[in-house]
Design a protein around this motif. Structure first.
Motif, PDB file in Angstrom:
ATOM      1  N   ILE A   1     -42.742  12.662   0.426  1.00  0.00           N
ATOM      2  CA  ILE A   1     -41.465  12.982   1.100  1.00  0.00           C
ATOM      3  C   ILE A   1     -41.046  11.846   2.036  1.00  0.00           C
ATOM      4  O   ILE A   1     -40.351  12.043   3.028  1.00  0.00           O
ATOM      5  CB  ILE A   1     -41.539  14.328   1.870  1.00  0.00           C
ATOM      6  CG1 ILE A   1     -42.752  14.377   2.808  1.00  0.00           C
ATOM      7  CG2 ILE A   1     -41.553  15.504   0.906  1.00  0.00           C
ATOM      8  CD1 ILE A   1     -42.684  15.500   3.837  1.00  0.00           C
ATOM      9  N   GLU A   2     -41.489  10.662   1.682  1.00  0.00           N
ATOM     10  CA  GLU A   2     -41.204   9.493   2.510  1.00  0.00           C
ATOM     11  C   GLU A   2     -39.694   9.248   2.671  1.00  0.00           C
ATOM     12  O   GLU A   2     -39.253   8.778   3.719  1.00  0.00           O
ATOM     13  CB  GLU A   2     -41.901   8.286   1.850  1.00  0.00           C
ATOM     14  CG  GLU A   2     -41.826   6.989   2.601  1.00  0.00           C
ATOM     15  CD  GLU A   2     -42.553   6.990   3.961  1.00  0.00           C
ATOM     16  OE1 GLU A   2     -43.401   7.879   4.204  1.00  0.00           O
ATOM     17  OE2 GLU A   2     -42.236   6.102   4.767  1.00  0.00           O
TER      18      GLU A   2
ATOM     19  N   LYS B   1     -36.286  20.142  -5.967  1.00  0.00           N
ATOM     20  CA  LYS B   1     -36.646  18.988  -5.135  1.00  0.00           C
ATOM     21  C   LYS B   1     -35.789  18.929  -3.856  1.00  0.00           C
ATOM     22  O   LYS B   1     -36.293  18.681  -2.762  1.00  0.00           O
ATOM     23  CB  LYS B   1     -36.459  17.719  -5.981  1.00  0.00           C
ATOM     24  CG  LYS B   1     -37.086  16.483  -5.442  1.00  0.00           C
ATOM     25  CD  LYS B   1     -38.600  16.513  -5.509  1.00  0.00           C
ATOM     26  CE  LYS B   1     -39.146  15.410  -4.613  1.00  0.00           C
ATOM     27  NZ  LYS B   1     -40.449  15.689  -4.067  1.00  0.00           N
ATOM     28  N   GLN B   2     -34.489  19.176  -4.018  1.00  0.00           N
ATOM     29  CA  GLN B   2     -33.616  19.111  -2.842  1.00  0.00           C
ATOM     30  C   GLN B   2     -33.974  20.207  -1.833  1.00  0.00           C
ATOM     31  O   GLN B   2     -33.962  19.992  -0.626  1.00  0.00           O
ATOM     32  CB  GLN B   2     -32.141  19.219  -3.247  1.00  0.00           C
ATOM     33  CG  GLN B   2     -31.168  19.079  -2.073  1.00  0.00           C
ATOM     34  CD  GLN B   2     -31.301  17.745  -1.346  1.00  0.00           C
ATOM     35  OE1 GLN B   2     -31.497  16.696  -1.967  1.00  0.00           O
ATOM     36  NE2 GLN B   2     -31.226  17.776  -0.028  1.00  0.00           N
ATOM     37  N   ALA B   3     -34.312  21.376  -2.364  1.00  0.00           N
ATOM     38  CA  ALA B   3     -34.694  22.473  -1.465  1.00  0.00           C
ATOM     39  C   ALA B   3     -35.954  22.072  -0.686  1.00  0.00           C
ATOM     40  O   ALA B   3     -36.082  22.350   0.511  1.00  0.00           O
ATOM     41  CB  ALA B   3     -34.954  23.744  -2.280  1.00  0.00           C
ATOM     42  N   GLN B   4     -36.867  21.376  -1.352  1.00  0.00           N
ATOM     43  CA  GLN B   4     -38.084  20.936  -0.669  1.00  0.00           C
ATOM     44  C   GLN B   4     -37.760  19.894   0.412  1.00  0.00           C
ATOM     45  O   GLN B   4     -38.319  19.917   1.504  1.00  0.00           O
ATOM     46  CB  GLN B   4     -39.069  20.348  -1.691  1.00  0.00           C
ATOM     47  CG  GLN B   4     -40.390  19.968  -1.077  1.00  0.00           C
ATOM     48  CD  GLN B   4     -41.373  19.463  -2.122  1.00  0.00           C
ATOM     49  OE1 GLN B   4     -41.102  18.472  -2.808  1.00  0.00           O
ATOM     50  NE2 GLN B   4     -42.502  20.127  -2.265  1.00  0.00           N
ATOM     51  N   ARG B   5     -36.842  19.000   0.072  1.00  0.00           N
ATOM     52  CA  ARG B   5     -36.436  18.002   1.072  1.00  0.00           C
ATOM     53  C   ARG B   5     -35.790  18.687   2.279  1.00  0.00           C
ATOM     54  O   ARG B   5     -36.043  18.327   3.426  1.00  0.00           O
ATOM     55  CB  ARG B   5     -35.424  17.030   0.466  1.00  0.00           C
ATOM     56  CG  ARG B   5     -36.020  16.064  -0.515  1.00  0.00           C
ATOM     57  CD  ARG B   5     -34.963  15.021  -0.894  1.00  0.00           C
ATOM     58  NE  ARG B   5     -35.502  14.077  -1.836  1.00  0.00           N
ATOM     59  CZ  ARG B   5     -35.187  14.075  -3.129  1.00  0.00           C
ATOM     60  NH1 ARG B   5     -34.327  14.947  -3.620  1.00  0.00           N
ATOM     61  NH2 ARG B   5     -35.722  13.178  -3.923  1.00  0.00           N
ATOM     62  N   ASP B   6     -34.972  19.685   2.008  1.00  0.00           N
ATOM     63  CA  ASP B   6     -34.330  20.416   3.106  1.00  0.00           C
ATOM     64  C   ASP B   6     -35.382  21.120   3.966  1.00  0.00           C
ATOM     65  O   ASP B   6     -35.269  21.159   5.185  1.00  0.00           O
ATOM     66  CB  ASP B   6     -33.322  21.440   2.559  1.00  0.00           C
ATOM     67  CG  ASP B   6     -32.045  20.765   2.043  1.00  0.00           C
ATOM     68  OD1 ASP B   6     -31.903  19.534   2.222  1.00  0.00           O
ATOM     69  OD2 ASP B   6     -31.192  21.461   1.456  1.00  0.00           O
TER      70      ASP B   6
ATOM     71  N   ALA C   1     -25.721  23.762  -2.168  1.00  0.00           N
ATOM     72  CA  ALA C   1     -24.908  24.887  -2.592  1.00  0.00           C
ATOM     73  C   ALA C   1     -25.424  25.423  -3.915  1.00  0.00           C
ATOM     74  O   ALA C   1     -25.405  26.623  -4.154  1.00  0.00           O
ATOM     75  CB  ALA C   1     -23.460  24.459  -2.721  1.00  0.00           C
ATOM     76  N   ALA C   2     -25.894  24.490  -4.770  1.00  0.00           N
ATOM     77  CA  ALA C   2     -26.460  24.942  -6.038  1.00  0.00           C
ATOM     78  C   ALA C   2     -27.669  25.820  -5.730  1.00  0.00           C
ATOM     79  O   ALA C   2     -27.944  26.782  -6.445  1.00  0.00           O
ATOM     80  CB  ALA C   2     -26.856  23.746  -6.875  1.00  0.00           C
ATOM     81  N   GLY C   3     -28.329  25.496  -4.647  1.00  0.00           N
ATOM     82  CA  GLY C   3     -29.447  26.313  -4.173  1.00  0.00           C
ATOM     83  C   GLY C   3     -30.704  26.121  -4.988  1.00  0.00           C
ATOM     84  O   GLY C   3     -30.673  26.122  -6.215  1.00  0.00           O
ATOM     85  N   GLY C   4     -31.773  25.921  -4.319  1.00  0.00           N
ATOM     86  CA  GLY C   4     -33.058  25.809  -4.997  1.00  0.00           C
ATOM     87  C   GLY C   4     -33.956  26.920  -4.483  1.00  0.00           C
ATOM     88  O   GLY C   4     -33.539  27.750  -3.668  1.00  0.00           O
ATOM     89  N   GLU C   5     -35.202  26.901  -4.951  1.00  0.00           N
ATOM     90  CA  GLU C   5     -36.141  27.912  -4.466  1.00  0.00           C
ATOM     91  C   GLU C   5     -37.233  27.247  -3.638  1.00  0.00           C
ATOM     92  O   GLU C   5     -37.739  26.186  -3.998  1.00  0.00           O
ATOM     93  CB  GLU C   5     -36.768  28.627  -5.661  1.00  0.00           C
ATOM     94  CG  GLU C   5     -37.683  29.755  -5.209  1.00  0.00           C
ATOM     95  CD  GLU C   5     -38.389  30.412  -6.382  1.00  0.00           C
ATOM     96  OE1 GLU C   5     -37.739  31.235  -7.052  1.00  0.00           O
ATOM     97  OE2 GLU C   5     -39.560  30.079  -6.619  1.00  0.00           O
TER      98      GLU C   5
END
Ligand code: BGC
Length: 425
Positions: free
Chosen positions: A109-110, A316-321, A26-30
């Motif tokens: 991304i393990e 980082k979270q956006a990349q994981r998503d 929700a915070a949203g990443g790029e």
């Protein structure tokens, strides 16, 4: 596309994260993805990823480089990374993933892969390609088959010719098509396409073992063998059957000629199918897909993947998503239905796919059992850049310069194979 339920599990597993993934997203990443899917149908296929990431609250940016095969995209990626401005992920394939990982620029991304059990979902050949020193640094989107021959059945019928299964039959069919005034072979006329075509000829003329010896093991005795000479001669013989001295305007133009019945055949990987589908053709019915002559037992593969670069903690979270979305069942199905390729996951039913995709899936499995699953040289699956780049050049020059002899080409292929191999393990 809905967020996969597994995302909750992943986030829960992320060390030190008390927040739920929804809160994190929700915070949203790029997310910025550098890729070379820029032509009509393939641009549409990647658009599905954009929709998903946006629906998760992330900002989506694209650095799309118009250049089939990706040569220019890799040059631009290099300059972005060296100037300290890497994208979140880039369309990097095969051996090049290892090369990039070796520079220390890729992200591990393990945690995502473990939480989602990628090892159990992917064929070994795919998971190994995505890993560096045992951990995942890239997420796979699909498997393309390179060694296809596409045929317009109406042209074939008019020419009273048959579907060729050997190179001699191919030339007989090509002669028959020529006689009715149609271009026998649509040809893309770009150096990466020259090498891809050459690769199919090599497998068809010399067989899978020869291909492995020459282009995987780089054995000098195979690179200068009678089979290599015959491969080169067969490859050059194709030229007289192509449109206006070899070029029909890259792979999209070549596919359009086949679609319109202005050419009878096309040697091309199944990304061409994306253009056929977009033109409303039914693959396997309106346009036939058969293995390139002499290659029915083999599958030369090209795996598209997104390698993950190191990003700021905020993204980082956006990349994981992103990694998770690429591997989700929904994306694997929707992307591959448009892209012409087949999903990488072993647990996806092929029911919704066309006849050619079903055949590709069955042939991938049978070739894996037979030991004839061949990494594509032209598509970065077999050799590092310093070997493949001079090979592209030799094969293109051989195609374009009629004076160059097969002996010259073989000597130069052998020299290219001797380039210092800095491939990272
Ligand atoms: C890529 C495909 C792409 C094709 C044309 C191949 O190397 O793997 O995804 O559609 O090039 O650009």
């Amino acid at each position: 596309m809905s967020r996969p339920a597994t995302r909750f599990t992943i986030a829960a597993l992320l060390a030190g994260f008390a927040a739920t993934p929804l809160a994190a997203s929700a915070a949203g990443g790029e997310v910025e993805v550098l890729h070379f899917w820029t032509r009509g149908a393939e641009a549409g296929a990647i658009g599905k990823l954009k929709e998903t990431l946006r629906s998760e609250g992330h900002t989506w940016k694209e650095f799309a480089v118009a250049d089939g095969g990706g040569g220019l995209a890799m040059v631009l990626l290099n300059s972005r990374v060296t100037s300290g401005n890497p994208p979140t992920a880039a369309q990097i394939k095969g051996v090049h993933i290892q090369e990039w990982a070796h520079t220390g620029r890729l992200s591990n991304i393990e945690d995502v892969a473990r939480a989602e059990k990628w090892d159990t979902l992917l064929p070994k050949v795919v998971s190994e390609t995505m890993k560096y020193q045992g951990y995942y640094v890239a997420a796979p989107l699909n498997v393309h088959r390179v060694n296809w021959l596409w045929i317009n059945p109406q042209v074939l019928k008019k020419a009273r010719a048959k579907v060729p299964t050997t190179w001699e039959e191919f030339f007989a069919t090509a002669d028959a098509i020529k006689q009715i005034g149609v271009t026998p072979l649509a040809y893309g006329g770009r150096s990466w396409l020259d090498l891809g075509t050459f690769e199919s000829v090599a497998i068809g003329v010399g067989g899978a073992e020869f291909y492995k010896r020459a282009f995987i093991k780089l054995e000098p005795s195979a690179l200068s063998s009678p089979q290599m000479e015959k491969t080169l001669q067969t490859f050059r013989r194709l030229k007289q059957y192509t449109v206006s001295n070899a070029t029909s305007g890259d792979w999209v133009g070549a596919t359009a000629l086949l679609n319109a019945g202005q050419a009878g055949m096309l040697l091309m990987g199944d990304w061409a199918k994306a253009e056929m589908l977009a033109a409303g053709k039914k693959p396997g019915i309106d346009l036939l897909c058969v293995a390139a002559p002499g290659t029915a037992d083999s599958f030369s593969f090209d795996i598209d993947s997104l390698a993950m670069f190191q990003v700021s903690p905020a993204n980082k979270q956006a990349q994981r998503d992103l990694a998770s979305d690429v591997m989700s069942k929904e994306f694997q199905i929707s992307f591959n239905l448009t892209k012409g390729s087949i999903p990488v996951r072993l647990d996806i039913s092929m029911e919704r796919f066309d006849e050619c995709a079903k055949r590709a899936s069955a042939d991938f499995k049978s070739s894996a059992k037979r030991g004839t699953l061949l990494p594509s040289l032209a598509h970065g699956m077999a050799q590092p850049s310093q070997i493949v780049a001079p090979m592209w050049e030799v094969i293109s020059q051989f195609w374009n310069q009629d004076k160059m002899t097969a002996q010259d080409a073989m000597a130069r292929l052998a020299a290219a194979a001797r380039a210092p191999n800095t491939r990272a393990e």
